[in-house]
Design a protein around this motif. Sequence first.
Motif, PDB file in Angstrom:
ATOM      1  N   PRO A  20       0.799  -1.234   0.000  1.00  0.00           N
ATOM      2  CA  PRO A  20       0.000   0.000   0.000  1.00  0.00           C
ATOM      3  C   PRO A  20       0.829   1.280   0.000  1.00  0.00           C
ATOM      4  N   VAL A  21       1.942   1.278   0.733  1.00  0.00           N
ATOM      5  CA  VAL A  21       2.755   2.494   0.814  1.00  0.00           C
ATOM      6  C   VAL A  21       3.345   2.842  -0.551  1.00  0.00           C
ATOM      7  N   ILE A  22       3.878   1.824  -1.248  1.00  0.00           N
ATOM      8  CA  ILE A  22       4.462   2.059  -2.577  1.00  0.00           C
ATOM      9  C   ILE A  22       3.369   2.440  -3.562  1.00  0.00           C
ATOM     10  N   ASN A  23       2.251   1.724  -3.508  1.00  0.00           N
ATOM     11  CA  ASN A  23       1.130   2.013  -4.398  1.00  0.00           C
ATOM     12  C   ASN A  23       0.690   3.463  -4.243  1.00  0.00           C
ATOM     13  N   THR A  88      10.380  -4.763 -10.320  1.00  0.00           N
ATOM     14  CA  THR A  88      10.872  -6.031  -9.796  1.00  0.00           C
ATOM     15  C   THR A  88      11.860  -5.795  -8.663  1.00  0.00           C
ATOM     16  N   ALA A  89      11.804  -6.662  -7.658  1.00  0.00           N
ATOM     17  CA  ALA A  89      12.755  -6.579  -6.550  1.00  0.00           C
ATOM     18  C   ALA A  89      14.064  -7.260  -6.895  1.00  0.00           C
ATOM     19  N   PRO A 111      14.869  -0.652  -4.989  1.00  0.00           N
ATOM     20  CA  PRO A 111      14.146   0.628  -4.909  1.00  0.00           C
ATOM     21  C   PRO A 111      14.455   1.503  -6.116  1.00  0.00           C
ATOM     22  N   PHE A 112      13.496   2.306  -6.529  1.00  0.00           N
ATOM     23  CA  PHE A 112      13.686   3.162  -7.695  1.00  0.00           C
ATOM     24  C   PHE A 112      13.369   4.604  -7.324  1.00  0.00           C
ATOM     25  N   ARG A 113      13.849   5.520  -8.143  1.00  0.00           N
ATOM     26  CA  ARG A 113      13.572   6.937  -7.945  1.00  0.00           C
ATOM     27  C   ARG A 113      12.301   7.310  -8.701  1.00  0.00           C
ATOM     28  N   MET A 114      11.437   8.067  -8.050  1.00  0.00           N
ATOM     29  CA  MET A 114      10.179   8.472  -8.680  1.00  0.00           C
ATOM     30  C   MET A 114      10.437   9.256  -9.962  1.00  0.00           C
TER      31      MET A 114
END
Length: 236
Positions: A20-23, A88-89, A111-114
């Motif tokens: 939920p946090v990432i979404n 993907t992780a 992790p990726f940058r927005m």
Amino acid sequence: MSSTPLPLTARRVLVVEDEPVINQAVTDRLVAEGYDVVRAYDGPGAVAAFEEHAPELVVLDVMLPGFDGHEVCRRIQAQRPVPVLMLTARDAEEDVLVGLGVGADDYLTKPFRMRELVARIAVLLRRVERAAALAAAPAEAATIGDLRIDGGARRVWVTDEERHLTPTEFDLLVCLAAAPGTVLTREKLYADVWGWPGASGTRTVDSHVKALRAKIGAERVRTVHGVGYALEAVSR
């Protein structure tokens, strides 16, 4: 939300992420960038949301409840071709190739940058527009050995057997076919196919080349180590 076409400033994106946090973070950023966002949290919900809302692009996590992102990608691509950016992780080559093989166009490793996520979405949508413009133009065809390319119909045949390519694979092949036998650097391919001049995307290029080779034959794409790739004429 309706499924009617949206103006350019409100392109519809389906975000599929079970965390939920990432979404929420992805949704908030895309809404701030002017996108209309539909959300899903599992495999079945993703397919249902795709059918109901007709998004123009899908941001799709690989690991999902119900069934995974690869199965989601298979099902939605069977309904209607759409650009898919997979999250993907794991960045192991085999995991990336599975995603590309089921119809994903690009991937980001967590992790990726927005900022990078937003940029890649914009690039994918521009490529869809460019492909539509090319499809409306007079058809172009190319024959390199026993490989035949119909640019207008975006279809490819090897020894008279059609091979089904993803939009990215097709664009990559067309780029290589524009200068058969000529070595194109990874940087040039990334700029011309992905639309990111000056950016570093050699791993992305390498992964897509490997996926393309699996479909048209490895011997047709020659590697020049440390430089790039060339499309070679092969006849059987």
